[in-house]
Design a protein around this motif. Structure first.
Motif, PDB file in Angstrom:
ATOM      1  N   LEU A  40      -7.606  51.286  95.654  1.00 48.42           N
ATOM      2  CA  LEU A  40      -6.609  50.226  95.664  1.00 48.42           C
ATOM      3  C   LEU A  40      -6.965  49.102  94.701  1.00 48.42           C
ATOM      4  CD1 LEU A  40      -5.849  50.002  99.497  1.00 48.42           C
ATOM      5  CD2 LEU A  40      -4.778  51.441  97.749  1.00 48.42           C
ATOM      6  N   SER A  41      -8.187  49.140  94.164  1.00 42.19           N
ATOM      7  CA  SER A  41      -8.568  48.132  93.177  1.00 42.19           C
ATOM      8  C   SER A  41      -7.695  48.226  91.931  1.00 42.19           C
ATOM      9  CB  SER A  41     -10.046  48.285  92.800  1.00 42.19           C
ATOM     10  OG  SER A  41     -10.282  49.560  92.202  1.00 42.19           O
ATOM     11  N   ALA A  42      -7.043  49.355  91.743  1.00 39.83           N
ATOM     12  CA  ALA A  42      -6.138  49.513  90.602  1.00 39.83           C
ATOM     13  C   ALA A  42      -4.959  48.549  90.686  1.00 39.83           C
ATOM     14  CB  ALA A  42      -5.629  50.955  90.527  1.00 39.83           C
ATOM     15  N   LEU A  43      -4.733  47.967  91.879  1.00 44.90           N
ATOM     16  CA  LEU A  43      -3.624  47.031  92.052  1.00 44.90           C
ATOM     17  C   LEU A  43      -4.034  45.589  91.785  1.00 44.90           C
ATOM     18  CD1 LEU A  43      -2.014  48.515  95.300  1.00 44.90           C
ATOM     19  CD2 LEU A  43      -1.205  48.765  92.949  1.00 44.90           C
ATOM     20  N   ASN A  44      -5.309  45.357  91.491  1.00 46.53           N
ATOM     21  CA  ASN A  44      -5.764  43.997  91.204  1.00 46.53           C
ATOM     22  C   ASN A  44      -5.002  43.428  90.007  1.00 46.53           C
ATOM     23  OD1 ASN A  44      -7.583  44.230  93.274  1.00 46.53           O
ATOM     24  ND2 ASN A  44      -9.355  44.628  91.950  1.00 46.53           N
ATOM     25  N   GLY A  45      -4.407  42.268  90.192  1.00 49.55           N
ATOM     26  CA  GLY A  45      -3.669  41.623  89.112  1.00 49.55           C
ATOM     27  C   GLY A  45      -2.229  42.084  88.993  1.00 49.55           C
ATOM     28  N   VAL A  46      -1.811  43.077  89.813  1.00 43.61           N
ATOM     29  CA  VAL A  46      -0.431  43.552  89.773  1.00 43.61           C
ATOM     30  C   VAL A  46       0.414  42.704  90.725  1.00 43.61           C
ATOM     31  CG1 VAL A  46       1.119  45.503  90.172  1.00 43.61           C
ATOM     32  CG2 VAL A  46      -1.163  45.885  89.218  1.00 43.61           C
ATOM     33  N   SER A  47       1.532  42.215  90.254  1.00 46.67           N
ATOM     34  CA  SER A  47       2.422  41.409  91.094  1.00 46.67           C
ATOM     35  C   SER A  47       2.926  42.230  92.277  1.00 46.67           C
ATOM     36  CB  SER A  47       3.600  40.898  90.263  1.00 46.67           C
ATOM     37  OG  SER A  47       4.577  40.305  91.098  1.00 46.67           O
ATOM     38  N   SER A  48       3.007  41.597  93.441  1.00 47.68           N
ATOM     39  CA  SER A  48       3.501  42.301  94.633  1.00 47.68           C
ATOM     40  C   SER A  48       4.936  42.778  94.440  1.00 47.68           C
ATOM     41  CB  SER A  48       3.418  41.380  95.853  1.00 47.68           C
ATOM     42  OG  SER A  48       4.194  40.207  95.659  1.00 47.68           O
ATOM     43  N   SER A  49       5.675  42.123  93.540  1.00 49.52           N
ATOM     44  CA  SER A  49       7.052  42.554  93.286  1.00 49.52           C
ATOM     45  C   SER A  49       7.109  43.872  92.536  1.00 49.52           C
ATOM     46  CB  SER A  49       7.799  41.484  92.496  1.00 49.52           C
ATOM     47  OG  SER A  49       7.197  41.280  91.225  1.00 49.52           O
ATOM     48  N   LYS A  64       7.171  63.604 104.903  1.00 47.73           N
ATOM     49  CA  LYS A  64       8.082  62.549 105.363  1.00 47.73           C
ATOM     50  C   LYS A  64       7.592  61.244 104.766  1.00 47.73           C
ATOM     51  CE  LYS A  64       8.217  60.957 109.677  1.00 47.73           C
ATOM     52  NZ  LYS A  64       8.515  60.870 111.133  1.00 47.73           N
ATOM     53  N   VAL A  65       8.485  60.523 104.066  1.00 46.42           N
ATOM     54  CA  VAL A  65       8.090  59.381 103.241  1.00 46.42           C
ATOM     55  C   VAL A  65       8.788  58.116 103.730  1.00 46.42           C
ATOM     56  CG1 VAL A  65       8.078  58.443 100.896  1.00 46.42           C
ATOM     57  CG2 VAL A  65       7.766  60.915 101.261  1.00 46.42           C
ATOM     58  N   GLN A  66       8.012  57.037 103.830  1.00 39.77           N
ATOM     59  CA  GLN A  66       8.583  55.726 104.137  1.00 39.77           C
ATOM     60  C   GLN A  66       8.130  54.742 103.072  1.00 39.77           C
ATOM     61  OE1 GLN A  66       7.723  54.185 108.068  1.00 39.77           O
ATOM     62  NE2 GLN A  66       9.524  52.848 108.005  1.00 39.77           N
ATOM     63  N   GLU A  67       9.071  53.974 102.505  1.00 39.25           N
ATOM     64  CA  GLU A  67       8.773  53.034 101.432  1.00 39.25           C
ATOM     65  C   GLU A  67       9.232  51.625 101.789  1.00 39.25           C
ATOM     66  OE1 GLU A  67       9.637  54.184  97.356  1.00 39.25           O
ATOM     67  OE2 GLU A  67      10.086  56.231  98.004  1.00 39.25           O
ATOM     68  N   SER A  68       8.499  50.637 101.263  1.00 40.38           N
ATOM     69  CA  SER A  68       8.906  49.245 101.406  1.00 40.38           C
ATOM     70  C   SER A  68       8.468  48.482 100.162  1.00 40.38           C
ATOM     71  CB  SER A  68       8.285  48.615 102.656  1.00 40.38           C
ATOM     72  OG  SER A  68       6.861  48.600 102.568  1.00 40.38           O
ATOM     73  N   GLY A  69       9.161  47.360  99.890  1.00 39.17           N
ATOM     74  CA  GLY A  69       8.883  46.571  98.696  1.00 39.17           C
ATOM     75  C   GLY A  69      10.095  46.591  97.783  1.00 39.17           C
ATOM     76  N   PRO A  70       9.897  46.806  96.471  1.00 35.05           N
ATOM     77  CA  PRO A  70      11.041  46.906  95.558  1.00 35.05           C
ATOM     78  C   PRO A  70      11.989  48.043  95.935  1.00 35.05           C
ATOM     79  CG  PRO A  70       8.998  46.659  94.339  1.00 35.05           C
ATOM     80  CD  PRO A  70       8.612  46.885  95.764  1.00 35.05           C
ATOM     81  N   VAL A  71      11.453  49.054  96.623  1.00 28.30           N
ATOM     82  CA  VAL A  71      12.262  50.159  97.144  1.00 28.30           C
ATOM     83  C   VAL A  71      12.063  50.213  98.654  1.00 28.30           C
ATOM     84  CG1 VAL A  71      12.618  52.653  97.180  1.00 28.30           C
ATOM     85  CG2 VAL A  71      12.095  51.501  95.016  1.00 28.30           C
ATOM     86  N   ASN A  72      13.164  50.244  99.378  1.00 29.40           N
ATOM     87  CA  ASN A  72      13.108  50.394 100.825  1.00 29.40           C
ATOM     88  C   ASN A  72      13.796  51.698 101.198  1.00 29.40           C
ATOM     89  OD1 ASN A  72      11.996  47.795 102.206  1.00 29.40           O
ATOM     90  ND2 ASN A  72      13.309  47.062 100.540  1.00 29.40           N
ATOM     91  N   SER A  73      13.031  52.615 101.752  1.00 27.51           N
ATOM     92  CA  SER A  73      13.604  53.924 102.085  1.00 27.51           C
ATOM     93  C   SER A  73      14.685  53.767 103.147  1.00 27.51           C
ATOM     94  CB  SER A  73      12.506  54.876 102.583  1.00 27.51           C
ATOM     95  OG  SER A  73      11.715  54.265 103.589  1.00 27.51           O
TER      96      SER A  73
END
Length: 346
Positions: A40-49, A64-73
């Motif tokens: 998850l360190s690959a997300l360092n500096g990446v905007s939450s958006s 079975k996939v559940q998504e949240s954030g810019p995409v909401n399943s």
């Protein structure tokens, strides 16, 4: 104690100490498998958006996939997708994975960027970070762990669409080029990468999808990726034969072992919108040995077609699991075969 015994005890003590060091050093990761949270360190500096949180629950033969954030399943009111992930170029998929039953695997072969493979083990959590490809299109992911005869049907699509508008023709050309390169070199003979059928030079495209005894359209799972122009009046015809075969997941068995064709499923066309919502466009109950034809205007950035929800399959002919024992009739799980996607370009 003679000299030989003393050295044997010293060697045993050394092995015990070595094991203790290994266990102490790896204990924090014993319940996290491929990749561990450090990825998850690959997300360092990446905007939450720009981060899509994705949780995948692996079932036998199904994601079975559940998504949240810019995409909401949101698939027809359900918070889950089946064998589908939706994302936009420039975003990152923050993926966590668990298993509901058997050991599985998440395998994503984007040969133009990276190949991701993670084991999904019951009782453990797997993690990964996956950049959404910059070239829009659909990208295959699959269960790379053999977990029964339908394991090759545990194949999904990352639907990579713009956050607004439609897929540019320039992206389509790059997507087709890299896919064809993979299919003719790296992925020769690979049954997971769906073929691409393009009809973007007409406003009345028409496609025919032929089912088979293996329960797939045009010999591919997922079926062919169809490409049409924004605003086109599209016709998709699907033919699903009724073949009493153990190769067809739609030919199921009652608890007493009598074979029958599944009828309580819908076949249709479903729009995939920019925010990840999937809505029905046209659908009808399955009709075997009959051509089912659907018409729609292509105004969403992507679509799904076919049977887009899983069918529970239980192989138990003549009730052999009761007559012979538990070694017969254990081949069961949730299966998807008759489905595919449509991309809309502009």
């Amino acid at each position: 104690m003679d000299k030989k015994e003393r050295w044997e005890l010293i060697w045993v003590a050394f092995v015990i100490i070595l094991f203790a060091i290994v266990i102490a050093g790896t204990l924090p990761l014993d319940f996290q498998v491929g990749g561990v949270p450090s990825v998850l360190s690959a997300l360092n500096g990446v905007s939450s958006s720009d981060v899509v949180n994705v949780h995948i629950t692996s079932y036998q033969y199904l994601f079975k996939v559940q998504e949240s954030g810019p995409v909401n399943s949101n698939m027809m009111g359900s918070p889950f997708y089946y064998n589908v992930i939706v994302g936009h170029p420039g975003e990152y998929l923050n993926i966590s994975m668990t298993s509901a039953d058997v050991t599985s695997n998440f395998y994503f072969p984007d040969y133009s960027d990276r190949v991701v493979t993670d084991q999904i083990v019951p009782g453990l959590v797997a993690y990964d970070v996956l950049p959404v490809p910059n070239i829009t299109g659909v990208y295959t992911f699959l269960g790379g762990e053999y977990n029964g005869p339908w394991f090759s049907y545990q194949t999904g699509l990352l639907i990579d669409i713009p956050s607004s508008g439609y897929i540019p023709v320039s992206d389509l050309s790059q997507y087709i080029s890299q896919t064809q390169t993979s299919q003719t070199s790296t992925l020769v003979g690979d049954p997971y990468n769906p073929p691409i059928v393009v009809q973007d030079n007409t406003m009345t495209p028409s496609f025919y999808l032929q089912g088979s005894k293996e329960a797939m359209f045009n010999d591919s799972v997922p079926g062919p990726t169809l490409v049409v122009e924004n605003g086109a009046n599209v016709t998709i015809s699907m033919y699903i034969p009724a073949i009493a075969s153990e190769l067809d997941y739609l030919y199921n068995y009652t608890p007493t072992g009598t074979g029958y064709f599944v009828n309580n499923v819908m076949v249709g066309i479903y729009a995939v919108w920019w925010n990840g919502t999937i809505t029905p466009v046209a659908m009808e109950p399955i009709s075997y040995n009959t051509t089912m034809t659907f018409h729609f205007t292509a105004n969403a950035p992507a679509y799904l077609y076919g049977i887009v929800t899983p069918v529970y399959y239980n192989y138990n002919p003549l009730d052999l699991s009761s007559k012979i024992g538990p070694l017969i009739g254990v081949q069961k799980g949730y299966v998807m075969g008759y489905w595919g996607s449509v991309l809309v370009v502009s």
